[in-house]
Design a protein around this motif. Structure first.
Motif, PDB file in Angstrom:
ATOM      1  N   THR A   1     -22.667  57.314  56.234  1.00 38.36           N
ATOM      2  CA  THR A   1     -23.983  57.114  55.873  1.00 38.36           C
ATOM      3  C   THR A   1     -24.850  56.570  57.085  1.00 38.36           C
ATOM      4  OG1 THR A   1     -23.051  56.642  53.506  1.00 38.36           O
ATOM      5  CG2 THR A   1     -25.507  56.040  54.137  1.00 38.36           C
ATOM      6  N   ALA A   2     -24.282  56.026  57.909  1.00 39.37           N
ATOM      7  CA  ALA A   2     -25.018  55.491  58.971  1.00 39.37           C
ATOM      8  C   ALA A   2     -25.278  56.460  59.989  1.00 39.37           C
ATOM      9  CB  ALA A   2     -24.329  54.286  59.431  1.00 39.37           C
ATOM     10  N   PHE A   3     -24.384  57.303  60.190  1.00 37.70           N
ATOM     11  CA  PHE A   3     -24.456  58.511  60.941  1.00 37.70           C
ATOM     12  C   PHE A   3     -25.818  59.378  60.545  1.00 37.70           C
ATOM     13  CE2 PHE A   3     -20.145  57.858  62.821  1.00 37.70           C
ATOM     14  CZ  PHE A   3     -20.536  57.222  64.060  1.00 37.70           C
ATOM     15  N   GLY A   4     -25.449  59.481  59.207  1.00 40.26           N
ATOM     16  CA  GLY A   4     -26.326  60.576  58.387  1.00 40.26           C
ATOM     17  C   GLY A   4     -27.907  59.800  58.693  1.00 40.26           C
ATOM     18  N   ALA A   5     -28.056  58.710  58.303  1.00 42.75           N
ATOM     19  CA  ALA A   5     -29.410  58.067  58.231  1.00 42.75           C
ATOM     20  C   ALA A   5     -29.692  58.205  59.563  1.00 42.75           C
ATOM     21  CB  ALA A   5     -29.340  56.861  57.705  1.00 42.75           C
ATOM     22  N   ALA A   6     -28.965  58.057  60.867  1.00 44.52           N
ATOM     23  CA  ALA A   6     -29.844  58.054  61.761  1.00 44.52           C
ATOM     24  C   ALA A   6     -30.044  59.675  62.353  1.00 44.52           C
ATOM     25  CB  ALA A   6     -28.586  57.505  63.048  1.00 44.52           C
ATOM     26  N   LEU A   7     -29.215  60.389  62.008  1.00 43.95           N
ATOM     27  CA  LEU A   7     -29.753  61.860  62.288  1.00 43.95           C
ATOM     28  C   LEU A   7     -30.970  62.492  61.589  1.00 43.95           C
ATOM     29  CD1 LEU A   7     -25.951  63.461  62.543  1.00 43.95           C
ATOM     30  CD2 LEU A   7     -27.625  62.759  64.445  1.00 43.95           C
ATOM     31  N   ALA A   8     -31.048  61.740  60.361  1.00 44.95           N
ATOM     32  CA  ALA A   8     -32.096  62.319  59.381  1.00 44.95           C
ATOM     33  C   ALA A   8     -33.286  61.583  59.761  1.00 44.95           C
ATOM     34  CB  ALA A   8     -31.776  61.798  57.860  1.00 44.95           C
ATOM     35  N   VAL A   9     -33.492  60.404  60.446  1.00 47.96           N
ATOM     36  CA  VAL A   9     -34.719  59.909  60.870  1.00 47.96           C
ATOM     37  C   VAL A   9     -35.148  60.544  62.175  1.00 47.96           C
ATOM     38  CG1 VAL A   9     -34.448  57.746  59.698  1.00 47.96           C
ATOM     39  CG2 VAL A   9     -33.565  57.969  62.207  1.00 47.96           C
ATOM     40  N   GLY A  10     -34.087  60.966  63.029  1.00 49.82           N
ATOM     41  CA  GLY A  10     -34.311  61.738  64.252  1.00 49.82           C
ATOM     42  C   GLY A  10     -35.071  63.307  63.840  1.00 49.82           C
ATOM     43  N   LEU A  11     -34.300  63.646  63.019  1.00 51.57           N
ATOM     44  CA  LEU A  11     -34.893  65.154  62.431  1.00 51.57           C
ATOM     45  C   LEU A  11     -36.220  64.947  61.975  1.00 51.57           C
ATOM     46  CD1 LEU A  11     -34.587  68.073  61.925  1.00 51.57           C
ATOM     47  CD2 LEU A  11     -33.440  67.603  59.628  1.00 51.57           C
ATOM     48  N   LEU A  12     -36.681  63.911  61.113  1.00 50.41           N
ATOM     49  CA  LEU A  12     -37.828  63.722  60.567  1.00 50.41           C
ATOM     50  C   LEU A  12     -38.839  63.394  61.756  1.00 50.41           C
ATOM     51  CD1 LEU A  12     -39.388  63.372  57.925  1.00 50.41           C
ATOM     52  CD2 LEU A  12     -39.029  60.986  57.879  1.00 50.41           C
ATOM     53  N   ALA A  13     -38.476  62.623  62.558  1.00 56.72           N
ATOM     54  CA  ALA A  13     -39.379  62.404  63.665  1.00 56.72           C
ATOM     55  C   ALA A  13     -39.808  63.430  64.420  1.00 56.72           C
ATOM     56  CB  ALA A  13     -38.710  61.262  64.488  1.00 56.72           C
ATOM     57  N   GLY A  14     -38.962  64.054  64.756  1.00 53.82           N
ATOM     58  CA  GLY A  14     -39.106  65.626  65.658  1.00 53.82           C
ATOM     59  C   GLY A  14     -39.819  66.673  64.801  1.00 53.82           C
ATOM     60  N   ALA A  15     -39.438  66.792  63.385  1.00 57.97           N
ATOM     61  CA  ALA A  15     -40.282  67.687  62.594  1.00 57.97           C
ATOM     62  C   ALA A  15     -41.797  67.139  62.253  1.00 57.97           C
ATOM     63  CB  ALA A  15     -39.691  67.599  61.199  1.00 57.97           C
ATOM     64  N   TRP A  16     -42.352  65.812  62.391  1.00 57.37           N
ATOM     65  CA  TRP A  16     -43.352  65.093  62.590  1.00 57.37           C
ATOM     66  C   TRP A  16     -44.178  65.692  63.858  1.00 57.37           C
ATOM     67  CZ3 TRP A  16     -47.275  63.061  59.961  1.00 57.37           C
ATOM     68  CH2 TRP A  16     -48.340  62.535  60.685  1.00 57.37           C
ATOM     69  N   ASN A  17     -43.504  65.608  65.187  1.00 54.46           N
ATOM     70  CA  ASN A  17     -44.176  65.942  66.202  1.00 54.46           C
ATOM     71  C   ASN A  17     -44.317  67.613  66.255  1.00 54.46           C
ATOM     72  OD1 ASN A  17     -43.997  63.266  67.481  1.00 54.46           O
ATOM     73  ND2 ASN A  17     -42.298  63.635  68.313  1.00 54.46           N
TER      74      ASN A  17
END
Length: 352
Positions: free
Chosen positions: A106-122
């Protein structure tokens, strides 16, 4: 005995990876001169140890981030928020593990999810809203640190989950896991841009976005995907860094990493004007930066002067790679050689 002069093939020096590779070899030579056993690698406790292994391990997060940055720059963009995304990803993973250390997946998934969300925002701001890339990513660069500190409560959160710590500090088949992860991300990125049409699309947008749009290419979708991918690579780097230091620091994690990533990309021969990029050159650029950092410390350069030395070396390498700078230097060298030859030729006296 006939002597034949040693000459390097002209095409070798013109290869885009020639100068980055030569720079890396020169730095390694300096280390070997300073310490003869620098390149030695020993097997201890079933793991490989030595200066080369240490450099590869510490360069792994930079390699991963720089690969994502390469695709963004190839589309005529820039992402200066990757350092903040590193901090957010580490903070998100640490927050999950603080509640339950067994939730490593879950920790790995949370980290990757916030990274994907941040990149999608940009990507949303750049591709669809139409903001300048440096302004769009500057917003997340500033706000991201605040988000990371909100997740950590302004404190450094220790991480003790063995499964999570293995990503940045563990070993697999004698080699650090961080190195394997960097190799895997490099391989996946290379397959995406070289075995699919995406690489051609990125080059087309970087060379001439108007022509790419007129040709029917969905440039917005490609640019959005490049920024999203860059966010994911920053999140992977955040996992590596937080697991290596066994903690999440929202204030200092990934600090100035975006500048090192941009330097690695440019040292590897990728054009900031877009279109032309080299993944192999990016990997070399990241290794140059990490080896340079290691070299400055090993030869005794004071810590306060390390950044100055680093900037000077980067400037010299960039000038060497510049075709205009090389042409100017070659012109001056030819002129100096002609003057020397003219001074050696004696003046003939006029015949009576």
């Amino acid at each position: 005995m006939t002597r034949f002069p040693m000459r390097f093939p002209a095409g070798l020096l013109k290869h885009p990876l020639a100068w980055p590779a030569a720079t890396l070899v020169a730095l390694l030579a300096i280390d070997v001169i300073h310490r003869a056993d620098f390149l030695s690698v020993t097997l201890l406790g079933g793991h490989l140890f030595g200066a080369p292994v240490d450099i590869l391990t510490r360069a792994a997060p930079l390699v991963v981030v720089s690969l994502g940055m390469t695709l963004v720059i190839a589309t005529r963009g820039i992402d200066i928020s990757v350092g903040a995304v590193v901090a957010i990803a580490g903070a998100a993973a640490a927050t999950v593990l603080a509640d339950d250390p067994s939730r490593v997946g879950t920790a790995f998934g949370a980290a990757l999810a916030v990274g994907l969300l941040a990149g999608a925002w940009n990507g949303l701001l750049v591709a669809f809203v139409g903001m300048q890339p440096i302004i769009a990513t500057l917003i997340l660069m500033v706000a991201g640190r605040g988000i990371a500190q909100l997740l950590t409560g302004g404190q450094i959160i220790p991480i003790g989950a063995p499964g999570y710590l293995a990503a940045g500090g563990g070993f697999f088949a004698l080699v650090p896991c961080a190195v394997w992860i960097a190799i895997a991300v490099t391989t996946v990125t290379a397959l995406i841009v070289n075995r699919t049409a995406l690489g051609l699309f990125i080059r087309s947008i970087g060379v001439n976005p108007v022509a790419a749009r007129l040709a029917g290419l969905s440039s917005r979708a490609v640019i959005f995907g490049a920024y999203a991918f860059c966010g994911v690579t920053a999140a992977i780097a955040g996992i590596l860094i937080s697991s290596n230091v066994r903690s999440a620091d929202g204030n200092n994690a990934g600090l100035l990493l975006e500048l090192d990533a941009i330097l690695a990309v440019t040292l590897g021969g990728t054009s900031l004007a877009g279109g032309r990029f080299s993944l192999a050159g990016t990997v070399l650029g990241a290794l140059i930066i990490q080896t340079l950092t290691y070299t400055t410390y090993s030869i005794g350069v004071p810590p306060e002067a390390t950044l100055v030395v680093k900037a000077i070396v980067v400037l010299l390498v960039t000038l060497i790679q510049s075709p205009a700078a090389r042409a100017t230097a070659a012109r001056h060298l030819r002129r100096a050689a002609a003057l020397r030859r003219a001074r050696r030729v004696p003046l003939k006296s006029p015949t009576p």
